[in-house]
Scaffold this motif. Structure first.
Motif, PDB file in Angstrom:
ATOM      1  N   ASP A  18       3.976   5.872  -5.564  1.00  0.00           N
ATOM      2  CA  ASP A  18       4.353   5.716  -6.970  1.00  0.00           C
ATOM      3  C   ASP A  18       3.708   6.828  -7.806  1.00  0.00           C
ATOM      4  OD1 ASP A  18       4.488   4.962  -9.716  1.00  0.00           O
ATOM      5  OD2 ASP A  18       4.743   2.868  -9.139  1.00  0.00           O
ATOM      6  N   GLN A  19       4.503   7.827  -8.152  1.00  0.00           N
ATOM      7  CA  GLN A  19       3.981   8.990  -8.870  1.00  0.00           C
ATOM      8  C   GLN A  19       3.477   8.629 -10.267  1.00  0.00           C
ATOM      9  OE1 GLN A  19       3.465  11.946  -7.330  1.00  0.00           O
ATOM     10  NE2 GLN A  19       4.189  10.825  -5.545  1.00  0.00           N
ATOM     11  N   PHE A  34       2.070   5.866 -11.195  1.00  0.00           N
ATOM     12  CA  PHE A  34       0.770   5.231 -11.006  1.00  0.00           C
ATOM     13  C   PHE A  34      -0.291   6.286 -10.706  1.00  0.00           C
ATOM     14  CE2 PHE A  34      -2.386   3.030  -8.315  1.00  0.00           C
ATOM     15  CZ  PHE A  34      -2.816   2.080  -9.224  1.00  0.00           C
ATOM     16  N   LYS A  35       0.056   7.256  -9.878  1.00  0.00           N
ATOM     17  CA  LYS A  35      -0.894   8.326  -9.549  1.00  0.00           C
ATOM     18  C   LYS A  35      -1.266   9.130 -10.792  1.00  0.00           C
ATOM     19  CE  LYS A  35       0.348   9.145  -4.757  1.00  0.00           C
ATOM     20  NZ  LYS A  35       0.905  10.099  -3.820  1.00  0.00           N
ATOM     21  N   ARG A  36      -0.285   9.380 -11.668  1.00  0.00           N
ATOM     22  CA  ARG A  36      -0.560  10.169 -12.881  1.00  0.00           C
ATOM     23  C   ARG A  36      -1.530   9.450 -13.814  1.00  0.00           C
ATOM     24  NH1 ARG A  36       4.802  11.780 -12.144  1.00  0.00           N
ATOM     25  NH2 ARG A  36       5.629  10.082 -13.364  1.00  0.00           N
ATOM     26  N   ARG A  37      -1.553   8.127 -13.757  1.00  0.00           N
ATOM     27  CA  ARG A  37      -2.476   7.368 -14.594  1.00  0.00           C
ATOM     28  C   ARG A  37      -3.923   7.623 -14.193  1.00  0.00           C
ATOM     29  NH1 ARG A  37      -0.715   2.890 -17.606  1.00  0.00           N
ATOM     30  NH2 ARG A  37      -2.769   1.979 -17.247  1.00  0.00           N
ATOM     31  N   GLY A  38      -4.143   8.040 -12.960  1.00  0.00           N
ATOM     32  CA  GLY A  38      -5.485   8.326 -12.500  1.00  0.00           C
ATOM     33  C   GLY A  38      -6.287   7.075 -12.249  1.00  0.00           C
ATOM     34  N   THR A  39      -7.568   7.257 -12.135  1.00  0.00           N
ATOM     35  CA  THR A  39      -8.459   6.129 -11.855  1.00  0.00           C
ATOM     36  C   THR A  39      -9.279   5.739 -13.056  1.00  0.00           C
ATOM     37  OG1 THR A  39     -10.134   7.659 -11.038  1.00  0.00           O
ATOM     38  CG2 THR A  39      -8.629   6.737  -9.403  1.00  0.00           C
ATOM     39  N   GLU A  86       0.830  -1.208   0.000  1.00  0.00           N
ATOM     40  CA  GLU A  86       0.000   0.000   0.000  1.00  0.00           C
ATOM     41  C   GLU A  86       0.863   1.256   0.000  1.00  0.00           C
ATOM     42  OE1 GLU A  86      -4.323  -0.584   1.971  1.00  0.00           O
ATOM     43  OE2 GLU A  86      -2.650  -0.522   3.381  1.00  0.00           O
ATOM     44  N   ALA A  98       1.035   4.013  -2.953  1.00  0.00           N
ATOM     45  CA  ALA A  98       0.709   5.400  -2.613  1.00  0.00           C
ATOM     46  C   ALA A  98       1.833   6.357  -2.998  1.00  0.00           C
ATOM     47  CB  ALA A  98       0.411   5.513  -1.120  1.00  0.00           C
TER      48      ALA A  98
END
Length: 78
Positions: free
Chosen positions: A63-64, A66-71, A57, A61
């Motif tokens: 991993d930038q 991964f965050k940029r990929r969005g939901t 987790e 959390a």
């Protein structure tokens, strides 16, 4: 070893789902050592398997990319 802080903080109480995976023996040894350090720092004994989900987790959390990929991406079917 300096045990004042660990990257992984106190573990929250969460609902869990059982997941089984294989890892190299060297990783299991490192997880066991981390569990021992965690017990020293927080005064709560945990086993390596308890730490794995919280470590993953924290990794996700942080991993930038991964965050940029969005939901917008759909999870794979179960």
């Amino acid at each position: 070893m300096n045990t004042k802080k660990l990257r992984l903080g106190p573990l929250p109480k969460t609902e869990s789902v059982k997941l089984t995976f294989a890892c190299p023996a060297s990783l299991k040894a490192d997880l066991d050592r981390y569990a021992a350090a965690y017990a020293q720092v927080y005064g709560e004994a945990v086993d390596a398997t308890t730490l794995i989900s919280h470590m993953l987790e924290a990794f996700i959390a942080g991993d930038q990319g991964f965050k940029r990929r969005g939901t917008t991406a759909k999870p794979p079917p179960v």
